[in-house]
Scaffold this motif. Structure first.
Motif, PDB file in Angstrom:
ATOM      1  N   GLU A   1       0.835  -1.203   0.000  1.00 16.96           N
ATOM      2  CA  GLU A   1       0.000   0.000   0.000  1.00 16.96           C
ATOM      3  C   GLU A   1       0.867   1.248   0.000  1.00 16.96           C
ATOM      4  O   GLU A   1       1.905   1.302   0.666  1.00 16.96           O
ATOM      5  CB  GLU A   1      -0.915   0.028   1.230  1.00 16.96           C
ATOM      6  N   ALA A   2       0.433   2.257  -0.753  1.00 17.30           N
ATOM      7  CA  ALA A   2       1.079   3.560  -0.731  1.00 17.30           C
ATOM      8  C   ALA A   2       0.012   4.635  -0.613  1.00 17.30           C
ATOM      9  O   ALA A   2      -1.056   4.538  -1.241  1.00 17.30           O
ATOM     10  CB  ALA A   2       1.909   3.786  -1.993  1.00 17.30           C
ATOM     11  N   VAL A   3       0.289   5.655   0.197  1.00 22.96           N
ATOM     12  CA  VAL A   3      -0.585   6.811   0.352  1.00 22.96           C
ATOM     13  C   VAL A   3       0.231   8.042  -0.024  1.00 22.96           C
ATOM     14  O   VAL A   3       1.296   8.294   0.557  1.00 22.96           O
ATOM     15  CB  VAL A   3      -1.121   6.933   1.789  1.00 22.96           C
ATOM     16  N   LEU A   4      -0.257   8.803  -0.996  1.00 22.03           N
ATOM     17  CA  LEU A   4       0.420   9.982  -1.486  1.00 22.03           C
ATOM     18  C   LEU A   4      -0.495  11.192  -1.336  1.00 22.03           C
ATOM     19  O   LEU A   4      -1.726  11.058  -1.428  1.00 22.03           O
ATOM     20  CB  LEU A   4       0.800   9.833  -2.962  1.00 22.03           C
ATOM     21  N   THR A   5       0.098  12.366  -1.137  1.00 25.23           N
ATOM     22  CA  THR A   5      -0.684  13.596  -1.058  1.00 25.23           C
ATOM     23  C   THR A   5      -0.092  14.646  -1.990  1.00 25.23           C
ATOM     24  O   THR A   5       1.104  14.625  -2.304  1.00 25.23           O
ATOM     25  CB  THR A   5      -0.737  14.158   0.366  1.00 25.23           C
ATOM     26  N   CYS A   6      -0.953  15.566  -2.432  1.00 28.92           N
ATOM     27  CA  CYS A   6      -0.540  16.649  -3.310  1.00 28.92           C
ATOM     28  C   CYS A   6      -1.372  17.880  -2.988  1.00 28.92           C
ATOM     29  O   CYS A   6      -2.600  17.780  -2.842  1.00 28.92           O
ATOM     30  CB  CYS A   6      -0.721  16.251  -4.778  1.00 28.92           C
ATOM     31  N   GLU A   7      -0.718  19.031  -2.877  1.00 27.65           N
ATOM     32  CA  GLU A   7      -1.421  20.276  -2.581  1.00 27.65           C
ATOM     33  C   GLU A   7      -2.052  20.841  -3.857  1.00 27.65           C
ATOM     34  O   GLU A   7      -1.463  20.777  -4.940  1.00 27.65           O
ATOM     35  CB  GLU A   7      -0.459  21.298  -1.987  1.00 27.65           C
ATOM     36  N   LEU A   8      -3.247  21.388  -3.694  1.00 22.68           N
ATOM     37  CA  LEU A   8      -3.897  22.138  -4.766  1.00 22.68           C
ATOM     38  C   LEU A   8      -3.626  23.621  -4.543  1.00 22.68           C
ATOM     39  O   LEU A   8      -3.937  24.162  -3.477  1.00 22.68           O
ATOM     40  CB  LEU A   8      -5.412  21.887  -4.760  1.00 22.68           C
ATOM     41  N   ASP A   9      -3.032  24.258  -5.525  1.00 23.67           N
ATOM     42  CA  ASP A   9      -2.857  25.705  -5.498  1.00 23.67           C
ATOM     43  C   ASP A   9      -2.605  26.163  -6.926  1.00 23.67           C
ATOM     44  O   ASP A   9      -2.923  25.440  -7.867  1.00 23.67           O
ATOM     45  CB  ASP A   9      -1.737  26.129  -4.530  1.00 23.67           C
ATOM     46  N   ASP A  10      -2.072  27.365  -7.101  1.00 24.85           N
ATOM     47  CA  ASP A  10      -1.878  27.949  -8.414  1.00 24.85           C
ATOM     48  C   ASP A  10      -1.282  26.926  -9.411  1.00 24.85           C
ATOM     49  O   ASP A  10      -0.333  26.230  -9.052  1.00 24.85           O
ATOM     50  CB  ASP A  10      -0.931  29.143  -8.275  1.00 24.85           C
ATOM     51  N   PRO A  11      -1.865  26.763 -10.614  1.00 26.85           N
ATOM     52  CA  PRO A  11      -2.862  27.604 -11.268  1.00 26.85           C
ATOM     53  C   PRO A  11      -4.316  27.287 -10.925  1.00 26.85           C
ATOM     54  O   PRO A  11      -5.216  27.920 -11.489  1.00 26.85           O
ATOM     55  CB  PRO A  11      -2.613  27.339 -12.744  1.00 26.85           C
ATOM     56  N   TRP A  12      -4.561  26.323 -10.050  1.00 28.07           N
ATOM     57  CA  TRP A  12      -5.933  26.102  -9.574  1.00 28.07           C
ATOM     58  C   TRP A  12      -6.260  27.232  -8.595  1.00 28.07           C
ATOM     59  O   TRP A  12      -5.448  27.552  -7.716  1.00 28.07           O
ATOM     60  CB  TRP A  12      -6.040  24.738  -8.899  1.00 28.07           C
ATOM     61  N   PRO A  13      -7.424  27.860  -8.722  1.00 29.35           N
ATOM     62  CA  PRO A  13      -7.681  29.078  -7.955  1.00 29.35           C
ATOM     63  C   PRO A  13      -8.085  28.858  -6.504  1.00 29.35           C
ATOM     64  O   PRO A  13      -8.404  29.836  -5.803  1.00 29.35           O
ATOM     65  CB  PRO A  13      -8.818  29.745  -8.737  1.00 29.35           C
ATOM     66  N   TYR A  14      -8.059  27.622  -6.018  1.00 26.52           N
ATOM     67  CA  TYR A  14      -8.475  27.333  -4.646  1.00 26.52           C
ATOM     68  C   TYR A  14      -7.405  26.502  -3.954  1.00 26.52           C
ATOM     69  O   TYR A  14      -6.643  25.781  -4.591  1.00 26.52           O
ATOM     70  CB  TYR A  14      -9.800  26.565  -4.627  1.00 26.52           C
ATOM     71  N   LYS A  15      -7.408  26.585  -2.623  1.00 25.61           N
ATOM     72  CA  LYS A  15      -6.469  25.815  -1.823  1.00 25.61           C
ATOM     73  C   LYS A  15      -7.137  24.522  -1.361  1.00 25.61           C
ATOM     74  O   LYS A  15      -8.301  24.518  -0.937  1.00 25.61           O
ATOM     75  CB  LYS A  15      -6.016  26.615  -0.598  1.00 25.61           C
ATOM     76  N   GLY A  16      -6.383  23.448  -1.442  1.00 23.97           N
ATOM     77  CA  GLY A  16      -6.910  22.166  -0.998  1.00 23.97           C
ATOM     78  C   GLY A  16      -5.833  21.106  -1.087  1.00 23.97           C
ATOM     79  O   GLY A  16      -4.654  21.387  -1.305  1.00 23.97           O
TER      80      GLY A  16
END
Length: 263
Positions: free
Chosen positions: A94-109
């Motif tokens: 099993e692997a769990v990966l994360t990635c931040e949403l930011d520019d060029p997407w206009p919202y943070k998540g």
């Protein structure tokens, strides 16, 4: 190889490249590669939208946002396939990966991707979270399955029974009409309201079934050497036509299973 994450279960091996968009680089079953190899291929995540967003624009309430046009004249396949992911947890299977949403997407998540390998299946999960402001989003997978396994056998056959096909206009966008499914070749989105269920069969060699509770799947079989079966949480241009709002207390969660068997 140090930047790659490798999972194994029985005779199945999965290789993930967190630094290259959290992409699956390879899936080998009993030593046979089932994904097309190359920098653009394997299987990559489509988040926070799937397929094309018309002319790189989407509306969220009264606000119109502009996205990078990377498949002129449209924006295609989200942003996270172009970002490095962080490995949050990894074990043999099993692997769990994360990635931040930011520019060029206009919202943070944040996007969380979970990959679980078993001897006869791969389970894939996405979670899309909003930090502050709510936003419309989609999530899905874009695997490039090899058309021929390279062992002297026949090319793959695609089996599925969609309820409808999204009519595609000259600009490659859905027109808004649902039509009876047409024969291939396809670069088209299909509706399967009971959940995605597509079977890839390499006769006499391997059967691989792609399923998901998601109701849309894009099938792309125009290339000579690959076919794509893409479960996704909404249709192309869905940020505009079928928005699913992600809020700080209501993430978007999507799951797909690839299950295989050999004759």
């Amino acid at each position: 190889m140090s930047n790659l994450t490798r999972l194994t279960a029985g005779d199945a091996e999965l290789i993930i490249n967190p630094g290259h968009g959290g992409r699956i680089e390879s899936l080998r079953i009993a030593g046979t590669e089932v994904l097309k190899q190359g920098e653009r291929y394997g299987s990559f995540p489509m988040v926070p939208w799937c397929g094309r967003t018309a002319y790189g624009r989407f509306r969220d309430g009264a606000v119109t946002h502009e996205l990078p046009v990377n498949a002129a004249p449209h924006a295609i396949h989200g942003t996270v396939r172009d970002r490095a992911w962080t490995v949050a947890r990894v074990s043999a299977t099993e692997a769990v990966l994360t990635c931040e949403l930011d520019d060029p997407w206009p919202y943070k998540g944040r996007v969380t991707q979970v990959l679980e390998l078993a001897e006869d299946r791969l389970t894939l999960k996405f979670g899309v979270e909003a930090y502050d402001d709510s936003f419309p989003a989609q999530a899905g997978w874009h695997p490039w399955f090899t058309r021929n396994l390279g062992r002297g056998g026949e090319d793959v056959r695609i089996g599925f029974a969609p309820e409808w096909q999204e009519e595609r206009g000259d600009d490659h966008m859905p027109t808004g009409r649902r039509i009876a499914p047409l024969p291939g070749p396809w670069d088209d989105c299909f509706g399967m309201p009971g959940g995605v269920d597509v079977t890839l069969t390499w006769p006499g060699e391997l059967e691989l079934k792609v399923t998901s509770r998601a109701e849309w799947v894009v099938v792309y079989d125009e290339p000579e050497d690959a076919v794509c079966v893409e479960p996704q949480s909404g249709p192309p241009n869905g940020l505009n036509t079928h928005p699913r709002l992600v809020t700080p207390i209501d993430p978007l969660e999507v799951e797909s299973v690839w299950a295989w068997r050999r004759p």
